[in-house]
Design an enzyme around this catalytic site. Sequence first.
Site, mmCIF file in Angstrom:
data_model
loop_
_atom_site.group_PDB
_atom_site.id
_atom_site.type_symbol
_atom_site.label_atom_id
_atom_site.label_comp_id
_atom_site.label_asym_id
_atom_site.label_seq_id
_atom_site.Cartn_x
_atom_site.Cartn_y
_atom_site.Cartn_z
ATOM 1 N N SER A 148 0.808 -1.220 0.000
ATOM 2 C CA SER A 148 0.000 0.000 0.000
ATOM 3 C C SER A 148 0.843 1.273 0.000
ATOM 4 C CB SER A 148 -0.956 -0.013 1.189
ATOM 5 O OG SER A 148 -1.815 -1.122 1.116
ATOM 6 N N ARG A 163 7.635 6.224 -3.984
ATOM 7 C CA ARG A 163 8.037 6.898 -2.743
ATOM 8 C C ARG A 163 7.418 6.154 -1.562
ATOM 9 N NH1 ARG A 163 4.266 9.965 -5.196
ATOM 10 N NH2 ARG A 163 2.288 10.263 -4.104
ATOM 11 N N ASP A 201 -5.651 -2.832 -2.582
ATOM 12 C CA ASP A 201 -6.797 -3.213 -1.756
ATOM 13 C C ASP A 201 -8.143 -2.891 -2.410
ATOM 14 O OD1 ASP A 201 -6.460 -0.487 -1.469
ATOM 15 O OD2 ASP A 201 -6.497 -0.484 0.717
#
Length: 476
Positions: A148, A163, A201
């Site tokens: 995530s 990042r 997700d």
Amino acid sequence: MNKELKNRVDEICKSFDISQDKLQELVDLFIESADNGLSHNSSNKSFLPMIPTFVTSIPTGKEKGVLLAADLGGTNFRVCSVTLNGDHTFDLIQSKNPIPIDLMSSTSNDLFSYLASKIKSFVKEHHNENFNSDSNNSNKLKLGFTFSFPVEQTSLDSGKLIRWTKGFNIPDTIGKDVVKLLQDHLDSQNVPVHVAALANDTVGTLLARSYTGENKEGLTSIGCIFGTGTNGAYNEKLENIKKLPIDILNDLKSKNINHMVINTEWGSFDNDLKKLPVTKYDTNLDKISANPGYHMFEKRVSGMFLGEILRNILLDLYSEGLLFNKYSNLNDLPHRLKTPWLLSSEGMSLFEIDDSTNLIATELELKNMLRLPTTLEERLAIQQLTRSIARRASHLAAVPISALVIKMDAFKGHNVEVDVGADGSVIEFYPGFRTMMRDAIAETQIGSKGERRLHVNISKDGSSVGAALCALSNDL
């Protein structure tokens, strides 16, 4: 409420109203922004990101087998085993491992070695028989990896880290393929697992609902999350994803693939604020957020921000001399009321439906959450403001769902029903959110007839079951 307070609260609540015309303008802008995002690779602030996921098939619910899922979402690392029973049901075993603080700012080797070791321990405990199988991929357990953090995904099983967020800071991982990093450490520790997919997700929510939904309420075409944040994914025709490189496009077409799931990243819808409603409270919130000028849709809809909007309003009403008059100056106000992010959407959900005598439940919650004593008049004002903020959020939530249904021409055909898989604390637990959202869907171009054919169902375990199903995508 006294007349002066009531008039001011009514005025603020009116600024949170969204007209039917505004809803329909937002739907049109969403479709335009989505089309631009599918055509351009640039990170133009005006476009939706519309990220290709390389998930090219949707489960039917008849799939069988054992799959793994791993989820690095923040401070914990979850490992799950999903047994698909082939009848829309599944069995789930999972473990949760806290990430040691020092690993969040260490090296790629340290972090991914730790993740691989936790997967190894899990497989040894629950699937030890696999350690005796051959080492080739066909006999390895397939794993979907929910990662995530922002990645540039170039295939189902590869993606380079753009990042770090959420407190991680490991510079030597930037630009590296996180799937390869995990696979290399699994291989070096002789773990019989093949990382078959990099999962998201929101995509997982779509796939999990597709598997469990039995298609009783139509084909699942959209997966969405309305929780701490918000996002959505849907199944798009390959021909419309114009930013895919021609060689990838031709390769997919040669395999008779004609659809791909797109991760819209719709939290970034209308960052330019062309049509989104703007109050001074939205502006104040944006200034103190971690990413000013971005995720402007999310900042009006998701659970992380709703309480902060209410807190801003309460401070404003105090400065106007309309609330909390027992405090003679700002310094005297409870510290928690002056501290950003401490007024939660969970608290608002209680204010929303409080029908106790003199709103005593609200009184107790405000004392507990903010150390804030209140009068009945103040609690009545807080309840009215809460309902207005939540109503705006739920009405805005209708925009991307309606827009994608129109964009996909999902109602094409005779008496077609459309299923939407949804996850997240706001849509699941905030009182009346789903109902208010459906009311707004009926006011969009879809109309009340279309709204009746649209079914929004809670889809649990998207980051586990959905991630595991992502690992099956090439085989479905």
